[in-house]
Design an enzyme around this catalytic site. Structure first.
Site, short mmCIF file in Angstrom:
data_model
loop_
_atom_site.label_atom_id
_atom_site.label_comp_id
_atom_site.label_asym_id
_atom_site.label_seq_id
_atom_site.Cartn_x
_atom_site.Cartn_y
_atom_site.Cartn_z
N ASP A 263 0.92 -1.20 0.06
CA ASP A 263 0.05 -0.05 -0.14
C ASP A 263 0.88 1.29 -0.16
O ASP A 263 2.10 1.17 0.27
CB ASP A 263 -0.85 0.00 1.23
CG ASP A 263 -2.10 0.80 1.00
OD1 ASP A 263 -2.29 1.59 -0.01
OD2 ASP A 263 -3.24 0.57 1.55
C1 BGC Z 1 -5.02 2.89 0.11
C2 BGC Z 1 -5.35 1.96 -1.02
C3 BGC Z 1 -5.37 2.73 -2.42
C4 BGC Z 1 -3.65 3.33 -2.32
C5 BGC Z 1 -3.54 4.03 -3.92
C6 BGC Z 1 -3.90 3.81 -0.26
O1 BGC Z 1 -3.68 5.02 0.87
O2 BGC Z 1 -5.20 2.31 1.40
O3 BGC Z 1 -6.55 1.37 -0.76
O4 BGC Z 1 -5.51 1.77 -3.30
O5 BGC Z 1 -3.89 4.18 -1.40
O6 BGC Z 1 -4.33 5.18 -3.99
#
Ligand code: BGC
Length: 701
Positions: A263
């Site tokens: 993430d």
């Molecule tokens: C979120 C994810 C997301 C990623 C990319 C993160 O902060 O937890 O779910 O896909 O950002 O945007």
């Protein structure tokens, strides 16, 4: 170029170029603006970094993506195309209801169609990979990201997660207009302690396997090519550095052979977790644990080459990681067509008729009718509309980067086409309502704003704001029939307004077509059919509250009221529970017919007779719960194990067949293996969980 030899490509790469494939940068390093969904590391990105990185996040605009790819192919030595990834969560430009709302449709085909359509729209605007579905189970209304989940039930979550993947990826992933699906966040993110975002998670491996893994597994079995590791910890190790989780469980047990991505910035967050001393340590731990791509932390970018050169990360491991990425690019057809989905087709596709019709169908099936005293709905007479959402147009919800709210019709615009409607825009004018003698019904449009739920939007107070509570109370006090329409990204504590509302419609954030869907539901053009997929607390102190909690040694019962598991100031039960939701029809389960004994592994086919005693056709959800009466580990009293959404014509009695798969009688034992045990099961069949016909089935050895 389909006979492209990936091994040859891999062999031709320098270490720096291999590392590049494992690095994901935000679009903002290439263009002025892109979606930023986390902290931006303070790091100078050079041209060498830009033209060796393997993928980009958040561009979401075909013209920019095309230009970036063109320059990249000119300037990179190896000419391996970039992959463009973004969050297409509940639609791209045409917004659908938030996933928690869509799950309330209990309609897997509808969700697959939605994913198909939003893939088409996103693919026309430069997206190749979506970070969806979110297969995390949600149980705590304080957590802002409930909105992005399928709710609290593992079985429904499993079925719907698969629908998303099938919709996005199609059967082959080879045609245009398909997106690669990245299922997230592995694992257990929905359990953040106290509902506080990014917080610690503590969970037993047995429960993780039983409740949480099935949805990730079904997404993987449906072909999801990517998995995102979670921010949270599992057994005190952050998921992103958790080898047991990512290798033994994800790769070996769940059979995943695609690309694991961290993430946003989760790799260097190991430093805050006090698991790593610095970037180098963080990069080493995450690479060794099995994270292929580092999303936006810069640790792989800055440290991996040194770690490889000094032998702290094995080049063989790096080769495997790079191969995973190359294979994904090949499977997607990127070597044949580096511009796949990067040609701007927004004019033809964005917001086209097909999408709008589909968004309306999905919204119609996602909005839940929770209460309807004396059939005050559908609306027939003159009525007034009040509340801040009458004019807000803020119906898209979080994760709607491209969803332009100015394109949404407002509630006011849709409703005021009807001469029976008086619009009262300012809540402060409620007292004037007394002047409108001819109005006996008022519809109040209240609830959260979009930016009150979603990522990083945890709350400790999940009530409506005090003005809105006051508004609804006052309306009731001055003798009006009150219909409350609630917008929200989570189950709110609506106990304060429940008693003053004659009817409650839970509209979630229902997207581009929200206003029209709400109008059609309130006026009876559409018969509501959605059912809750998360329980609603009576008070925030009950959180986490979910229907399938385990039994206790001292359960509350009518007979015993002391030294039992209960609150002294509040009931144990939720205000509304999983599976609740009304229609305007009067449909009942009138007969349930099933075999009373089964052998282990055998499916159970149930004949269910429904009677619609009303003059309105309905869509109803047949729900089958099981209660394993004696087992080697504790079991909940109710577990959803099959459901079927059916149409039932007005004034008819119809029989339907519904099957519980034999494996659904099993559970994860204390050895972490799936097992089905002989003995008695109570089978409960209903249109909700409280009003069921119950039968006993004997499972024979
Ligand atoms: C979120 C994810 C997301 C990623 C990319 C993160 O902060 O937890 O779910 O896909 O950002 O945007």
């Amino acid at each position: 170029m389909s006979n492209i030899n990936l091994q040859e490509i891999l062999n031709s790469l320098s270490i720096e170029e291999k590392v590049g494939q494992l690095v994901q940068l935000a679009g903002v390093y290439y263009i002025n603006q892109s979606e930023i969904t986390g902290p931006l590391a303070k790091f100078d990105i050079t041209d060498t970094h830009k033209f060796t990185a393997g993928s980009i996040i958040g561009v979401n605009n075909a013209k920019d993506a095309y230009a970036i790819q063109t320059e990249y192919l000119e300037k990179s030595r190896h000419k391996i195309p970039l992959l463009f990834m973004a969050d297409v969560i509940h639609g791209s430009h045409t917004m659908y209801p938030i996933p928690l709302g869509m799950a309330c449709s209990f309609n897997p085909e509808l969700i697959e169609g939605m994913a198909r359509n939003s893939a088409k729209e996103a693919a026309a605007t430069g997206v190749q990979v979506t970070f969806s579905p979110m297969a995390d189970l949600a149980r705590d209304a304080r957590w802002g990201r409930n909105m992005e989940t399928n709710g609290e039930d593992p079985y429904l979550n499993k079925v719907l997660s698969s629908s998303y993947v099938k919709g996005y990826q199609g059967n082959t992933l080879s045609s245009k207009s398909e997106l690669i699906s990245c299922v997230k966040h592995f694992a257990g993110y929905g359990l953040v302690e106290a509902g506080r975002e990014y917080n610690y998670v503590d969970i037993s491996k047995r429960v993780l396997n039983e409740y949480h893994y099935p949805a990730y597994k079904s997404a993987i079995d449906s072909g999801a090519k990517m998995v995102m590791s979670a921010f949270n910890t599992i057994e005190s190790i952050p998921a992103t550095a958790n080898e047991g989780l990512l290798k033994s469980d994800l790769r070996e047990k769940l059979g995943f052979d695609g690309v694991v991505i961290s993430d946003w910035a989760a790799v260097t967050e190991l430093i805050n977790h006090k698991l790593a001393a610095d970037f180098k340590d963080a990069a080493k731990q995450c690479a060794n644990a099995g994270v292929d791509i580092d999303m936006m932390s810069m640790a792989y970018l800055t440290e991996l080459e040194t770690l490889i050169n000094n032998g702290e990360v094995d080049i063989k491991l790096i080769d495997e990681m790079v191969m995973n990425v190359l294979k994904l690019k090949k499977d997607y057809g990127l070597f044949e067509d580096p511009f796949k989905n990067l040609i701007d087709k927004s004019e033809q596709v964005v917001g086209n008729e097909e999408l709008l019709i589909n968004a309306k169908q999905v919204a119609d099936e996602s909005i839940v009718l929770l209460k309807n005293n004396e059939n005050v709905l559908p609306l027939t007479s003159k009525y007034a509309i009040v509340g801040h959402h009458v004019t807000s147009r803020d119906y898209n919800g979080p994760w709607s980067w491209q969803g332009d709210i100015s394109k949404n019709e407002s509630i006011k615009e849709v409703f005021s086409a009807n001469p029976n409607v008086t619009v009262i825009e300012e809540a402060t004018k409620i007292i004037d309502i007394q002047d409108y003698e001819y109005i006996d019904t008022v519809v109040a449009f209240v609830g959260e704003k979009s930016n009150e739920s979603g990522e990083a939007k945890s709350k400790t107070d999940i009530k409506l704001n005090s003005n809105e509570i006051e508004l609804i109370k006052t309306l009731k006090m001055i003798g009006k029939k009150v219909i409350t329409v609630v917008f929200a990204g989570r189950p709110l504590d609506i106990a304060d307004i429940e008693m003053y509302s004659d009817a409650i419609v839970y509209a979630w954030f229902s997207g581009t077509k929200a206003a029209q869907s709400i109008y059609d539901i309130l006026t009876g053009v559409v018969n509501p059919s959605a059912k809750l997929t998360m329980s609603f607390p009576r008070a925030v102190g009950q959180c986490p509250i979910y229907y399938n909690s385990y039994s206790t040694g001292r359960p509350l019962s009518k007979a015993i009221d002391t030294y039992v598991s209960k609150y002294i100031d509040q009931s144990n039960s939720p205000l509304y529970t999983f599976g609740d939701g009304l229609t305007y029809s009067d449909v009942k389960v009138t007969n349930v017919d099933l075999k009373e004994s089964l052998s282990i592994g055998q499916d159970l086919t149930i004949k269910v007779e429904l009677k619609n005693s009303s003059s309105m056709e309905a869509k109803e959800v047949i729900q089958v719960y099981i209660n394993d009466l004696v087992a080697s580990v504790i079991r909940p009293d109710n577990e959803l194990k099959a459901f079927k959404k059916v149409n039932i014509a007005a004034n008819t009695t119809t029989s339907y067949e519904i099957t519980v798969n034999g494996n659904e009688f099993g559970f994860i034992g204390s050895d972490l293996e799936h097992r089905i045990e002989a003995g008695e099961f109570e089978i409960k069949v209903g249109l909700n969980m409280t009003d069921t016909i119950n039968k006993i089935v004997r499972m024979e050895k």
